[in-house]
Design a protein around this motif. Structure first.
Motif, PDB file in Angstrom:
ATOM      1  N   TYR A 102     -23.399 -59.534   4.609  1.00  0.00           N
ATOM      2  CA  TYR A 102     -24.789 -59.079   4.584  1.00  0.00           C
ATOM      3  C   TYR A 102     -25.213 -58.527   5.939  1.00  0.00           C
ATOM      4  O   TYR A 102     -25.994 -57.576   6.024  1.00  0.00           O
ATOM      5  CB  TYR A 102     -25.687 -60.256   4.188  1.00  0.00           C
ATOM      6  CG  TYR A 102     -27.141 -59.904   4.034  1.00  0.00           C
ATOM      7  CD1 TYR A 102     -27.611 -59.270   2.879  1.00  0.00           C
ATOM      8  CD2 TYR A 102     -28.067 -60.214   5.031  1.00  0.00           C
ATOM      9  CE1 TYR A 102     -28.950 -58.955   2.727  1.00  0.00           C
ATOM     10  CE2 TYR A 102     -29.415 -59.906   4.883  1.00  0.00           C
ATOM     11  CZ  TYR A 102     -29.846 -59.273   3.732  1.00  0.00           C
ATOM     12  OH  TYR A 102     -31.177 -58.960   3.579  1.00  0.00           O
ATOM     13  N   GLN A 111     -28.397 -53.123   8.854  1.00  0.00           N
ATOM     14  CA  GLN A 111     -28.749 -54.521   8.585  1.00  0.00           C
ATOM     15  C   GLN A 111     -28.937 -55.316   9.872  1.00  0.00           C
ATOM     16  O   GLN A 111     -29.148 -56.522   9.826  1.00  0.00           O
ATOM     17  CB  GLN A 111     -27.668 -55.176   7.729  1.00  0.00           C
ATOM     18  CG  GLN A 111     -27.582 -54.657   6.307  1.00  0.00           C
ATOM     19  CD  GLN A 111     -28.737 -55.133   5.463  1.00  0.00           C
ATOM     20  OE1 GLN A 111     -29.709 -54.414   5.282  1.00  0.00           O
ATOM     21  NE2 GLN A 111     -28.656 -56.334   4.932  1.00  0.00           N
ATOM     22  N   THR A 150     -34.763 -54.763   1.061  1.00  0.00           N
ATOM     23  CA  THR A 150     -34.610 -55.966   1.874  1.00  0.00           C
ATOM     24  C   THR A 150     -34.317 -57.207   1.039  1.00  0.00           C
ATOM     25  O   THR A 150     -33.928 -58.232   1.591  1.00  0.00           O
ATOM     26  CB  THR A 150     -35.867 -56.199   2.727  1.00  0.00           C
ATOM     27  OG1 THR A 150     -37.006 -56.345   1.871  1.00  0.00           O
ATOM     28  CG2 THR A 150     -36.100 -55.029   3.674  1.00  0.00           C
ATOM     29  N   PRO A 192     -26.662 -55.788   1.011  1.00  0.00           N
ATOM     30  CA  PRO A 192     -27.204 -54.525   1.527  1.00  0.00           C
ATOM     31  C   PRO A 192     -27.217 -53.486   0.409  1.00  0.00           C
ATOM     32  O   PRO A 192     -26.263 -53.384  -0.364  1.00  0.00           O
ATOM     33  CB  PRO A 192     -26.202 -54.121   2.619  1.00  0.00           C
ATOM     34  CG  PRO A 192     -25.323 -55.308   2.846  1.00  0.00           C
ATOM     35  CD  PRO A 192     -25.341 -56.095   1.580  1.00  0.00           C
TER      36      PRO A 192
END
Length: 474
Positions: free
Chosen positions: A40, A46, A67, A310
């Motif tokens: 992630y 990110q 998000t 993501p």
């Protein structure tokens, strides 16, 4: 026929043909890029400063990032079946990850994506798209599960869940590299697989410039085995851990190849009207040095680190650049969003995903989903607003199922790391979510396969990993 009438008829035919071509050209080209087992936290967009992904970051900056994006399963095979159908894969028995051992009442022919389900390839082909599946399939190895029997005009990749990035001396049905139905000579076809898959996508784009295309570019990066090019490893000397450095190099190669694909579209004048979606197939794994921070958990778990991913949508013609979407969304939403972009009302069976475009434009208010659900054998979860409940119970083949531990309830706005179980403080919320979860389960099919031949072991690990006091992956 009178010459005047003939000329009028000919003019009409040409006009209709031109109109059809114009309408086809107005449809966006669509590219779905799925990475495999990535962390992630392991992309620049990110927040990673350790692993550089400038090309993927540009897609994020030029579109919308989500998000709170979720997959429908925390492991590869069922997650990809959800993506491919826009439906909770448990509805058609695709619950567990490794389709090797059928459950009672099913056979080896059932070890894959149910032929009664429409795929992304089916529905976009019906909307006038030429379709390519390139990379990792993992939706069945029997002929009736083959991508070209599931809506794709062309296939370049492998049918199983993982394989080497280099040429193999010997192959199996799962690892063999195919072009359409033909197995390829590994020494001739494979240089470094991430590059080879990208090249196959570019070649497909170049075949025909008239019809819009849909490409499902399913990289096996950054799934094991951990194999990277030496020149990519050399780009991350500051990363001390060897496994992490290799992982960063594999990510770098994937990012560069996505950049190469985008550059080709720009050079061909196709970039502006191409809709990109980038997503990961589940949370980062424990065996590839990925990182899911600040989330708790990992691939295979129903902590946030196992299911939150993501995700980017980029479409220069329609999506405002540099935006973020804060409400929970699902990879089940990808298919209905693509269909809406293509102007198609084809749906097949009822979809669980939602078209995200009205939410991104402001035409639709509120979150796309009131509830999101998950289940993998012993562990199930439900998300509603900021509430998330995890339930551990007997597996779904048992006629009488019992809880194996007390339900876990979290408020993700206040406790994003899922550290404190507040079920006893909110009994009404806990009861409501348990009932909603049970109601969803009542419409699910029977799992068609166990989680591999060693499924009892994986069941025990699942139970252990969802104990709140287990701090191994916090």
């Amino acid at each position: 026929m009178h010459t005047k009438h003939f000329n009028f008829l000919l003019f009409s035919i040409i006009s209709l043909a031109c109109c059809a071509r114009l309408l086809a050209s107005e449809k966006p080209n669509i590219i779905l890029i799925v990475s495999d087992d990535a962390g992630y936290a392991d992309f620049g967009f990110q927040g990673s400063s350790e692993i550089k992904t400038p090309h993927i970051d540009r897609l994020a900056a030029g579109g919308v990032t989500f998000t709170q994006a979720y997959v429908s399963a925390s492991v590869c095979c069922p997650s990809r079946m959800g993506i491919m159908t826009g439906r909770y894969q448990q509805r058609f028995g695709a619950e567990c990850n490794v389709p090797k051992l059928p459950t009672p009442g099913y056979s080896e022919a059932d070890l894959g994506l149910d032929p009664q389900e429409s795929t992304m390839g089916d529905l976009l082909a019906a909307a006038g798209y030429r379709t390519l599946m390139v990379g990792k399939w993992h939706l069945g190895i029997e002929d009736h599960h083959h991508p070209m029997n599931r809506g794709f005009d062309s296939f370049y990749g492998f049918l199983g869940g993982s394989r080497s990035y280099r040429a193999l001396e010997s192959t199996s049905p799962e690892t063999r590299l195919y072009s359409d139905f033909e197995p390829l000579d590994e020494d001739d076809a494979v240089s470094y697989l991430t590059e080879d898959l990208t090249e196959a996508a570019i070649e497909f784009i170049e075949r025909d410039d008239a019809a819009p295309f849909f490409i499902y570019l399913s990289y096996n990066a950054v799934h094991t085995p951990m194999e990277a090019k030496a020149e990519d490893i050399e780009q991350s000397p500051a990363i001390g851990d060897e496994s992490r450095r290799t992982y960063a190099a594999m990510t770098r190669s994937m990012d560069e190849n996505i950049g190469r694909l985008v550059a080709h579209l720009e050079e061909s004048g196709l970039r502006e009207n191409t809709l990109f979606c980038f997503a990961n197939d589940n949370g980062g794994a424990t065996n590839n040095a990925s990182a899911n921070s600040p989330l708790r958990g990992f691939k295979g778990s129903y902590w946030e680190g196992g299911i939150r991913i993501p995700m980017i949508l980029n479409w220069e013609k329609r999506i405002r650049p540099g935006s973020q979407f804060p409400a929970p969304v699902s990879t089940l939403d990808i298919l209905p969003t693509f269909l809406a972009a293509a102007g198609s009302d084809a749906r097949g069976k009822p979809l669980d995903g939602k078209d995200l475009l009205p939410y991104l434009s402001g035409e639709a208010a509120g979150p796309p989903h009131e509830f999101l659900f998950w289940r993998l054998w012993h562990v199930a979860a439900v998300r509603h607003e900021d509430w998330k409940l995890i339930r551990v119970a007997d597996h779904p083949l048992k006629s009488q199922r019992e809880l194996l531990s007390a339900p876990l309830l979290f408020n993700l706005a206040e406790d994003p790391g899922e550290t404190s179980n507040i079920a006893s403080q909110h009994p009404a919320v806990t009861e409501m979510l348990m009932k909603r979860l049970e109601g969803w389960e009542s419409a699910l099919g029977t799992p068609r396969w166990y989680d591999g031949v060693d499924w009892p072991k994986w069941g025990r690990i699942q139970i252990e990993n969802h104990k709140l006091e287990n701090t191994r992956y916090r």
